[in-house]
Design a protein around this motif. Structure first.
Motif, PDB file in Angstrom:
ATOM      1  N   GLN A  84       0.838  -1.194   0.000  1.00 45.09           N
ATOM      2  CA  GLN A  84       0.000   0.000   0.000  1.00 45.09           C
ATOM      3  C   GLN A  84       0.872   1.243   0.000  1.00 45.09           C
ATOM      4  OE1 GLN A  84      -2.437  -1.428   3.489  1.00 45.09           O
ATOM      5  NE2 GLN A  84      -3.977  -0.239   2.391  1.00 45.09           N
ATOM      6  N   ARG A  85       0.383   2.287  -0.701  1.00 47.22           N
ATOM      7  CA  ARG A  85       1.080   3.563  -0.683  1.00 47.22           C
ATOM      8  C   ARG A  85       0.935   4.184   0.695  1.00 47.22           C
ATOM      9  NH1 ARG A  85      -1.457   5.709  -6.290  1.00 47.22           N
ATOM     10  NH2 ARG A  85      -3.047   6.413  -4.821  1.00 47.22           N
ATOM     11  N   GLU A  86       2.011   4.765   1.182  1.00 48.57           N
ATOM     12  CA  GLU A  86       1.997   5.366   2.517  1.00 48.57           C
ATOM     13  C   GLU A  86       1.050   6.558   2.606  1.00 48.57           C
ATOM     14  OE1 GLU A  86       4.987   5.643   5.090  1.00 48.57           O
ATOM     15  OE2 GLU A  86       5.980   3.804   4.470  1.00 48.57           O
TER      16      GLU A  86
ATOM     17  N   VAL B  67      -0.787  -1.180  -4.223  1.00 48.82           N
ATOM     18  CA  VAL B  67       0.146  -1.187  -5.348  1.00 48.82           C
ATOM     19  C   VAL B  67       0.533  -2.637  -5.620  1.00 48.82           C
ATOM     20  CG1 VAL B  67       1.082   1.128  -5.004  1.00 48.82           C
ATOM     21  CG2 VAL B  67       2.135  -0.785  -3.847  1.00 48.82           C
TER      22      VAL B  67
END
Length: 64
Positions: A26-28, A34
């Motif tokens: 996961q994108r921060e 992702v």
């Protein structure tokens, strides 16, 4: 198997990461999933199938 992730449909629940951490992250900044690999590593196919099944947004599609 080929994995297709539709990030526009993703609701950032993180279920795919829990089910198949070798294939998803996961994108921060917003939690959107992702794809780490387009084809799952050997032995991870069942985890990827589970990730597609539990995705609440149906953002993961698999092509055998």
């Amino acid at each position: 198997m080929r994995i297709d992730l539709d990030q526009d449909r993703c609701v950032a629940s993180g279920q795919c990461v829990l089910a198949a951490p070798d294939a998803f992250d996961q994108r921060e900044e917003d939690g959107i999933a992702v794809l780490l690999v387009e084809e799952p590593p050997a032995g991870a196919e069942e985890d990827v199938r589970q990730a597609a099944t539990v995705c609440p947004a149906l953002a993961i599609r698999l092509a055998e």
